[in-house]
Motif scaffolding. Sequence first.
Motif, PDB file in Angstrom:
ATOM      1  N   VAL A  70       0.791  -1.212  -0.166  1.00 52.66           N
ATOM      2  CA  VAL A  70       0.041  -0.070   0.165  1.00 52.66           C
ATOM      3  C   VAL A  70       0.946   1.294   0.065  1.00 52.66           C
ATOM      4  O   VAL A  70       1.724   1.613   1.007  1.00 52.66           O
ATOM      5  CB  VAL A  70      -1.018  -0.032   1.346  1.00 52.66           C
ATOM      6  N   GLN A  71       0.872   1.812  -0.890  1.00 53.54           N
ATOM      7  CA  GLN A  71       1.703   3.133  -1.154  1.00 53.54           C
ATOM      8  C   GLN A  71       3.197   2.998  -0.966  1.00 53.54           C
ATOM      9  O   GLN A  71       3.866   2.122  -1.620  1.00 53.54           O
ATOM     10  CB  GLN A  71       0.844   4.299  -0.492  1.00 53.54           C
ATOM     11  N   GLN A  72       3.541   3.361   0.076  1.00 54.37           N
ATOM     12  CA  GLN A  72       4.967   3.343   0.398  1.00 54.37           C
ATOM     13  C   GLN A  72       5.394   2.337   1.662  1.00 54.37           C
ATOM     14  O   GLN A  72       6.283   2.322   2.166  1.00 54.37           O
ATOM     15  CB  GLN A  72       5.651   4.802   0.987  1.00 54.37           C
ATOM     16  N   GLN A  73       4.409   1.153   1.758  1.00 56.75           N
ATOM     17  CA  GLN A  73       4.385   0.223   2.591  1.00 56.75           C
ATOM     18  C   GLN A  73       4.240  -1.230   2.060  1.00 56.75           C
ATOM     19  O   GLN A  73       3.584  -1.162   1.310  1.00 56.75           O
ATOM     20  CB  GLN A  73       3.503   0.557   3.742  1.00 56.75           C
ATOM     21  N   VAL A  74       4.974  -1.971   2.568  1.00 53.64           N
ATOM     22  CA  VAL A  74       5.155  -3.592   2.117  1.00 53.64           C
ATOM     23  C   VAL A  74       5.328  -4.429   2.954  1.00 53.64           C
ATOM     24  O   VAL A  74       6.009  -4.100   3.950  1.00 53.64           O
ATOM     25  CB  VAL A  74       6.476  -3.473   0.801  1.00 53.64           C
ATOM     26  N   VAL A  75       4.335  -5.440   2.965  1.00 53.09           N
ATOM     27  CA  VAL A  75       4.752  -6.364   4.051  1.00 53.09           C
ATOM     28  C   VAL A  75       5.139  -7.694   3.403  1.00 53.09           C
ATOM     29  O   VAL A  75       4.479  -8.185   2.362  1.00 53.09           O
ATOM     30  CB  VAL A  75       3.290  -6.571   4.747  1.00 53.09           C
ATOM     31  N   LEU A  76       6.123  -8.358   3.858  1.00 54.25           N
ATOM     32  CA  LEU A  76       6.872  -9.558   3.244  1.00 54.25           C
ATOM     33  C   LEU A  76       6.533 -10.536   4.388  1.00 54.25           C
ATOM     34  O   LEU A  76       6.552 -10.425   5.501  1.00 54.25           O
ATOM     35  CB  LEU A  76       8.294  -9.517   3.172  1.00 54.25           C
ATOM     36  N   GLU A  77       6.308 -11.899   3.902  1.00 54.06           N
ATOM     37  CA  GLU A  77       6.059 -12.971   4.671  1.00 54.06           C
ATOM     38  C   GLU A  77       7.038 -14.264   4.352  1.00 54.06           C
ATOM     39  O   GLU A  77       7.353 -14.534   3.093  1.00 54.06           O
ATOM     40  CB  GLU A  77       4.617 -13.617   4.621  1.00 54.06           C
ATOM     41  N   ASP A  78       7.664 -14.841   5.369  1.00 52.09           N
ATOM     42  CA  ASP A  78       8.442 -15.934   5.268  1.00 52.09           C
ATOM     43  C   ASP A  78       7.494 -17.174   6.063  1.00 52.09           C
ATOM     44  O   ASP A  78       7.718 -17.011   7.426  1.00 52.09           O
ATOM     45  CB  ASP A  78       9.804 -15.746   5.886  1.00 52.09           C
ATOM     46  N   LYS A  79       6.885 -17.905   5.420  1.00 53.81           N
ATOM     47  CA  LYS A  79       6.026 -18.992   6.060  1.00 53.81           C
ATOM     48  C   LYS A  79       7.167 -19.866   6.928  1.00 53.81           C
ATOM     49  O   LYS A  79       6.572 -20.545   7.706  1.00 53.81           O
ATOM     50  CB  LYS A  79       5.139 -19.758   5.244  1.00 53.81           C
ATOM     51  N   GLU A  80       8.182 -20.316   6.272  1.00 49.84           N
ATOM     52  CA  GLU A  80       8.914 -21.338   6.894  1.00 49.84           C
ATOM     53  C   GLU A  80       9.324 -20.790   8.211  1.00 49.84           C
ATOM     54  O   GLU A  80       9.320 -21.717   9.061  1.00 49.84           O
ATOM     55  CB  GLU A  80      10.183 -21.661   6.006  1.00 49.84           C
ATOM     56  N   ARG A  81       9.739 -19.522   8.695  1.00 51.95           N
ATOM     57  CA  ARG A  81      10.200 -19.003   9.674  1.00 51.95           C
ATOM     58  C   ARG A  81       9.266 -18.303  10.534  1.00 51.95           C
ATOM     59  O   ARG A  81       9.426 -17.879  11.613  1.00 51.95           O
ATOM     60  CB  ARG A  81      11.351 -18.063   9.390  1.00 51.95           C
ATOM     61  N   ASN A  82       7.768 -18.364  10.064  1.00 53.54           N
ATOM     62  CA  ASN A  82       6.787 -17.896  10.553  1.00 53.54           C
ATOM     63  C   ASN A  82       6.882 -16.457  11.203  1.00 53.54           C
ATOM     64  O   ASN A  82       6.669 -16.035  12.126  1.00 53.54           O
ATOM     65  CB  ASN A  82       6.461 -18.756  11.835  1.00 53.54           C
ATOM     66  N   MET A  83       7.092 -15.752  10.181  1.00 51.33           N
ATOM     67  CA  MET A  83       7.531 -14.317  10.487  1.00 51.33           C
ATOM     68  C   MET A  83       6.970 -13.170   9.166  1.00 51.33           C
ATOM     69  O   MET A  83       6.997 -13.874   7.955  1.00 51.33           O
ATOM     70  CB  MET A  83       8.952 -14.250  10.792  1.00 51.33           C
ATOM     71  N   ARG A  84       6.770 -11.964   9.495  1.00 53.37           N
ATOM     72  CA  ARG A  84       6.544 -11.003   8.737  1.00 53.37           C
ATOM     73  C   ARG A  84       7.612  -9.920   8.707  1.00 53.37           C
ATOM     74  O   ARG A  84       7.670  -9.518   9.914  1.00 53.37           O
ATOM     75  CB  ARG A  84       5.089 -10.483   8.771  1.00 53.37           C
ATOM     76  N   ILE A  85       7.711  -9.209   7.481  1.00 52.53           N
ATOM     77  CA  ILE A  85       8.694  -8.084   7.731  1.00 52.53           C
ATOM     78  C   ILE A  85       7.867  -6.812   7.052  1.00 52.53           C
ATOM     79  O   ILE A  85       7.305  -6.969   6.044  1.00 52.53           O
ATOM     80  CB  ILE A  85       9.822  -8.373   6.981  1.00 52.53           C
ATOM     81  N   LEU A  86       7.896  -5.751   7.745  1.00 49.44           N
ATOM     82  CA  LEU A  86       7.111  -4.375   7.330  1.00 49.44           C
ATOM     83  C   LEU A  86       8.360  -3.607   6.643  1.00 49.44           C
ATOM     84  O   LEU A  86       9.155  -3.312   7.400  1.00 49.44           O
ATOM     85  CB  LEU A  86       6.442  -3.800   8.576  1.00 49.44           C
ATOM     86  N   LEU A  87       8.252  -2.928   5.620  1.00 47.73           N
ATOM     87  CA  LEU A  87       9.074  -1.941   5.049  1.00 47.73           C
ATOM     88  C   LEU A  87       8.421  -0.965   4.596  1.00 47.73           C
ATOM     89  O   LEU A  87       7.142  -0.919   3.974  1.00 47.73           O
ATOM     90  CB  LEU A  87       9.775  -2.284   3.823  1.00 47.73           C
ATOM     91  N   ASN A  88       8.691   0.532   5.377  1.00 47.54           N
ATOM     92  CA  ASN A  88       8.152   1.647   4.979  1.00 47.54           C
ATOM     93  C   ASN A  88       9.021   2.805   4.801  1.00 47.54           C
ATOM     94  O   ASN A  88      10.165   2.195   4.562  1.00 47.54           O
ATOM     95  CB  ASN A  88       7.039   1.987   6.026  1.00 47.54           C
ATOM     96  N   GLU A  89       8.687   3.923   4.760  1.00 52.23           N
ATOM     97  CA  GLU A  89       9.603   4.959   4.389  1.00 52.23           C
ATOM     98  C   GLU A  89      10.881   5.300   5.256  1.00 52.23           C
ATOM     99  O   GLU A  89      11.725   5.681   4.661  1.00 52.23           O
ATOM    100  CB  GLU A  89       8.782   6.221   4.099  1.00 52.23           C
ATOM    101  N   GLU A  90      10.592   4.700   6.237  1.00 54.57           N
ATOM    102  CA  GLU A  90      11.935   5.017   7.145  1.00 54.57           C
ATOM    103  C   GLU A  90      12.395   3.910   8.133  1.00 54.57           C
ATOM    104  O   GLU A  90      13.481   4.019   8.841  1.00 54.57           O
ATOM    105  CB  GLU A  90      11.482   6.115   8.075  1.00 54.57           C
TER     106      GLU A  90
END
Length: 117
Positions: A70-90
Amino acid sequence: MHAFRMLLLCLCVALALLAAPVAGKTCRVRTRNELWKHGKGKFANTQGPHWAEYDRDGNEIGKYKMVQSVQQQVVLEDKERNMRILLNEELAGIAHGDEQQFTHLHNGEWQKVVDCT
């Protein structure tokens, strides 16, 4: 004088050859989020929804699938490690399992990617 002309001609040919790969191509800055850098490495879109994490030396240290953008924000998922990463402008955040809140992981920012293809 003949040697000088030959040297000048060689230099002109060399410069023309160096410029040839870019000639006729229009470079543009891509508008979507594809590369996010921080002090210890980067997250990069590899193709479609697939992303990879690289350390400072360029070694791949994680693989992810984009699950939200969504706009300047991305959420990535690694199902094997059961985790999510949020990337935004800063910053980058991390959430494990069913956690709804992200914990601070890195300070960083989106980088512009120039496409000359």
